[in-house]
Structure formats: structure tokens, C-alpha cells
Design an enzyme around this catalytic site. Structure first.
Site, mmCIF file in Angstrom:
data_model
loop_
_atom_site.group_PDB
_atom_site.id
_atom_site.type_symbol
_atom_site.label_atom_id
_atom_site.label_comp_id
_atom_site.label_asym_id
_atom_site.label_seq_id
_atom_site.Cartn_x
_atom_site.Cartn_y
_atom_site.Cartn_z
ATOM 1 N N GLY A 148 20.932 35.287 38.128
ATOM 2 C CA GLY A 148 22.136 34.479 38.349
ATOM 3 C C GLY A 148 23.372 35.036 37.681
ATOM 4 O O GLY A 148 24.336 34.298 37.429
ATOM 5 N N CYS A 196 36.441 45.574 36.297
ATOM 6 C CA CYS A 196 35.579 44.593 35.632
ATOM 7 C C CYS A 196 36.439 43.490 35.001
ATOM 8 O O CYS A 196 37.340 43.761 34.208
ATOM 9 C CB CYS A 196 34.743 45.292 34.556
ATOM 10 S SG CYS A 196 33.839 44.156 33.512
ATOM 11 N N ASP A 214 34.457 29.955 27.695
ATOM 12 C CA ASP A 214 34.172 30.042 29.130
ATOM 13 C C ASP A 214 35.179 29.175 29.891
ATOM 14 O O ASP A 214 35.526 28.070 29.475
ATOM 15 C CB ASP A 214 32.742 29.568 29.411
ATOM 16 C CG ASP A 214 32.261 29.978 30.791
ATOM 17 O OD1 ASP A 214 31.352 30.819 30.873
ATOM 18 O OD2 ASP A 214 32.803 29.456 31.793
ATOM 19 N N HIS A 230 31.578 48.605 27.915
ATOM 20 C CA HIS A 230 31.108 48.089 29.203
ATOM 21 C C HIS A 230 29.647 48.454 29.409
ATOM 22 O O HIS A 230 29.309 49.606 29.655
ATOM 23 C CB HIS A 230 31.936 48.630 30.371
ATOM 24 C CG HIS A 230 31.461 48.096 31.694
ATOM 25 N ND1 HIS A 230 31.934 46.924 32.234
ATOM 26 C CD2 HIS A 230 30.504 48.549 32.539
ATOM 27 C CE1 HIS A 230 31.305 46.680 33.374
ATOM 28 N NE2 HIS A 230 30.435 47.656 33.586
ATOM 29 N N HIS A 256 25.994 33.679 26.667
ATOM 30 C CA HIS A 256 26.577 32.332 26.630
ATOM 31 C C HIS A 256 26.111 31.665 25.331
ATOM 32 O O HIS A 256 24.893 31.592 25.079
ATOM 33 C CB HIS A 256 26.086 31.492 27.803
ATOM 34 C CG HIS A 256 26.436 32.025 29.164
ATOM 35 N ND1 HIS A 256 27.429 31.478 29.943
ATOM 36 C CD2 HIS A 256 25.922 33.053 29.877
ATOM 37 C CE1 HIS A 256 27.491 32.137 31.098
ATOM 38 N NE2 HIS A 256 26.601 33.092 31.093
ATOM 39 N N CYS A 272 36.283 43.456 31.175
ATOM 40 C CA CYS A 272 37.049 44.569 30.605
ATOM 41 C C CYS A 272 38.540 44.257 30.643
ATOM 42 O O CYS A 272 39.280 44.611 29.719
ATOM 43 C CB CYS A 272 36.736 45.869 31.347
ATOM 44 S SG CYS A 272 35.153 46.626 30.858
ATOM 45 N N ASN A 329 22.155 35.914 31.494
ATOM 46 C CA ASN A 329 21.723 36.061 32.877
ATOM 47 C C ASN A 329 21.782 37.539 33.223
ATOM 48 O O ASN A 329 22.783 38.198 32.955
ATOM 49 C CB ASN A 329 22.647 35.272 33.809
ATOM 50 C CG ASN A 329 22.626 33.782 33.506
ATOM 51 O OD1 ASN A 329 21.585 33.226 33.187
ATOM 52 N ND2 ASN A 329 23.788 33.138 33.585
ATOM 53 N N HIS A 347 27.050 39.725 28.804
ATOM 54 C CA HIS A 347 27.616 38.622 28.026
ATOM 55 C C HIS A 347 26.521 37.640 27.660
ATOM 56 O O HIS A 347 25.558 37.455 28.405
ATOM 57 C CB HIS A 347 28.745 37.919 28.790
ATOM 58 C CG HIS A 347 28.366 37.448 30.159
ATOM 59 N ND1 HIS A 347 28.337 38.298 31.241
ATOM 60 C CD2 HIS A 347 27.976 36.235 30.616
ATOM 61 C CE1 HIS A 347 27.965 37.622 32.323
ATOM 62 N NE2 HIS A 347 27.728 36.369 31.974
HETATM 63 P P1 5GP Z 1 27.211 34.605 34.474
HETATM 64 O O1 5GP Z 1 26.918 33.689 35.628
HETATM 65 O O2 5GP Z 1 27.611 35.975 34.946
HETATM 66 O O3 5GP Z 1 26.130 34.620 33.453
HETATM 67 O O4 5GP Z 1 28.429 33.946 33.731
HETATM 68 C C1 5GP Z 1 29.752 34.272 33.978
HETATM 69 C C2 5GP Z 1 30.593 33.235 33.263
HETATM 70 O O5 5GP Z 1 31.927 33.713 33.231
HETATM 71 C C3 5GP Z 1 30.619 31.873 33.963
HETATM 72 O O6 5GP Z 1 30.127 30.875 33.067
HETATM 73 C C4 5GP Z 1 32.083 31.669 34.315
HETATM 74 O O7 5GP Z 1 32.513 30.337 34.145
HETATM 75 C C5 5GP Z 1 32.794 32.613 33.356
HETATM 76 N N1 5GP Z 1 34.047 33.145 33.846
HETATM 77 C C6 5GP Z 1 34.271 33.668 35.087
HETATM 78 N N2 5GP Z 1 35.547 34.098 35.173
HETATM 79 C C7 5GP Z 1 36.135 33.830 33.971
HETATM 80 C C8 5GP Z 1 37.458 34.045 33.459
HETATM 81 O O8 5GP Z 1 38.362 34.575 34.113
HETATM 82 N N3 5GP Z 1 37.695 33.651 32.178
HETATM 83 C C9 5GP Z 1 36.720 33.058 31.421
HETATM 84 N N4 5GP Z 1 37.061 32.690 30.173
HETATM 85 N N5 5GP Z 1 35.467 32.858 31.870
HETATM 86 C C10 5GP Z 1 35.173 33.237 33.128
HETATM 87 ZN ZN ZN Z 2 33.369 45.518 31.759
#
Ligand code: 5GP
Ligand code: ZN
Length: 112
Positions: free
Chosen positions: A92, A4, A30, A46, A101, A7, A86, A99
Site C-alpha cells: 500500500g 519525488c 502527514d 532517496h 509513519h 525529495c 508500507n 518513510h
Molecule cells: P504511504 O501510503 O506511501 O505509506 O504514505 C504516504 C503518506 O504521505 C500518506 O499518509 C499521505 O497522507 C502523505 N502525503 C502525501 N502527500 C503529502 C504531502 O504533500 N505532504 C505531506 N505532509 N504528506 C503527504
Molecule cells: Zn525521494
């Protein structure tokens, strides 16, 4: 969870720009911000997605929201902010570690 991404961020195996951390919760910027403030707030436990939040997680999830308020205050998001979660494929969700946002720093439009 070994595979993950978040994680690995919690364990420090992948670097992140942390804005808040305690024994249960981590918040970091992000990597691909869609607003002037775009922070991800995650439980260190997790939990794959909101659908899998259990009764025993209720206090932890509640704490996430007070942590978000603290971060918003620190960052002076006085005019408000948006919290987005999400969940699953149709929601999405790309990273399968729960998490939230935290978005702000400008007047946000309807779409995320
Ligand atoms: P989701 O689409 O799952 O709700 O959001 C995942 C978020 O994780 C996205 O906004 C993406 O930009 C962010 N993200 C993906 N990989 C990384 C990473 O390695 N580091 C950080 N800080 N954010 C990440
Ligand atoms: Zn995790």
C-alpha cells in the site's frame, strides 16, 4: 530524485510542517492524519522503499528509530505509539521514498 514528492519536501520546494530535522533525517506532519499524532519520518537520502535498504544504510535506518523515540518523547506519547512502513504495491505504499509513519495520541485499533 527530481520527481519525488518527499525529495521536494526535503529541498523545501513543497512546504511541510516539520517536527524534526538534522543533516540525514526529516520528520513532518502527514497531510492527511489518521490519528491525533501522525508524523512521517524519512531519510534525506532517496531510498525508494524498505526493499531497497542496503547494508550501507543500516546506521541511517537505526538512527531513524532513535529519532522516532525523541519525537515521541517530545510529544509525550508516554503510553506508546505505532510505527508503520508500507512497502511496494501490495504493502500500500503511495509515495516511493522510504518513510515511517509515527502514529499515536490515542489507543489505536488493529487497522491502520
Ligand atoms: P504511504 O501510503 O506511501 O505509506 O504514505 C504516504 C503518506 O504521505 C500518506 O499518509 C499521505 O497522507 C502523505 N502525503 C502525501 N502527500 C503529502 C504531502 O504533500 N505532504 C505531506 N505532509 N504528506 C503527504
Ligand atoms: Zn525521494
Amino acid at each position: 530524485m527530481d520527481n519525488c514528492l518527499f525529495c521536494k519536501i526535503i529541498k523545501g520546494e513543497i512546504p511541510s510542517n516539520k517536527v524534526y530535522e538534522d543533516d540525514e533525517i526529516l520528520a513532518f506532519k502527514d497531510i492527511n492524519p489518521v490519528a491525533p499524532v501522525h508524523i512521517l519520518v524519512i531519510p534525506k537520502k532517496h531510498i525508494s522503499c524498505a526493499k531497497n535498504i542496503k547494508v550501507e544504510d543500516e546506521a541511517l535506518i537505526g538512527k531513524i528509530f532513535t529519532v522516532i523515540n525523541k519525537i515521541a518523547e517530545d510529544l509525550k506519547l508516554d503510553k506508546g505509539f505505532r510505527i508503520v512502513n508500507n512497502c511496494g504495491e501490495d504493502g500500500g505504499q503511495e509515495v516511493m521514498h522510504l518513510h515511517f509513519h509515527l502514529l499515536g495520541g490515542k489507543k489505536l485499533g488493529i487497522s491502520f
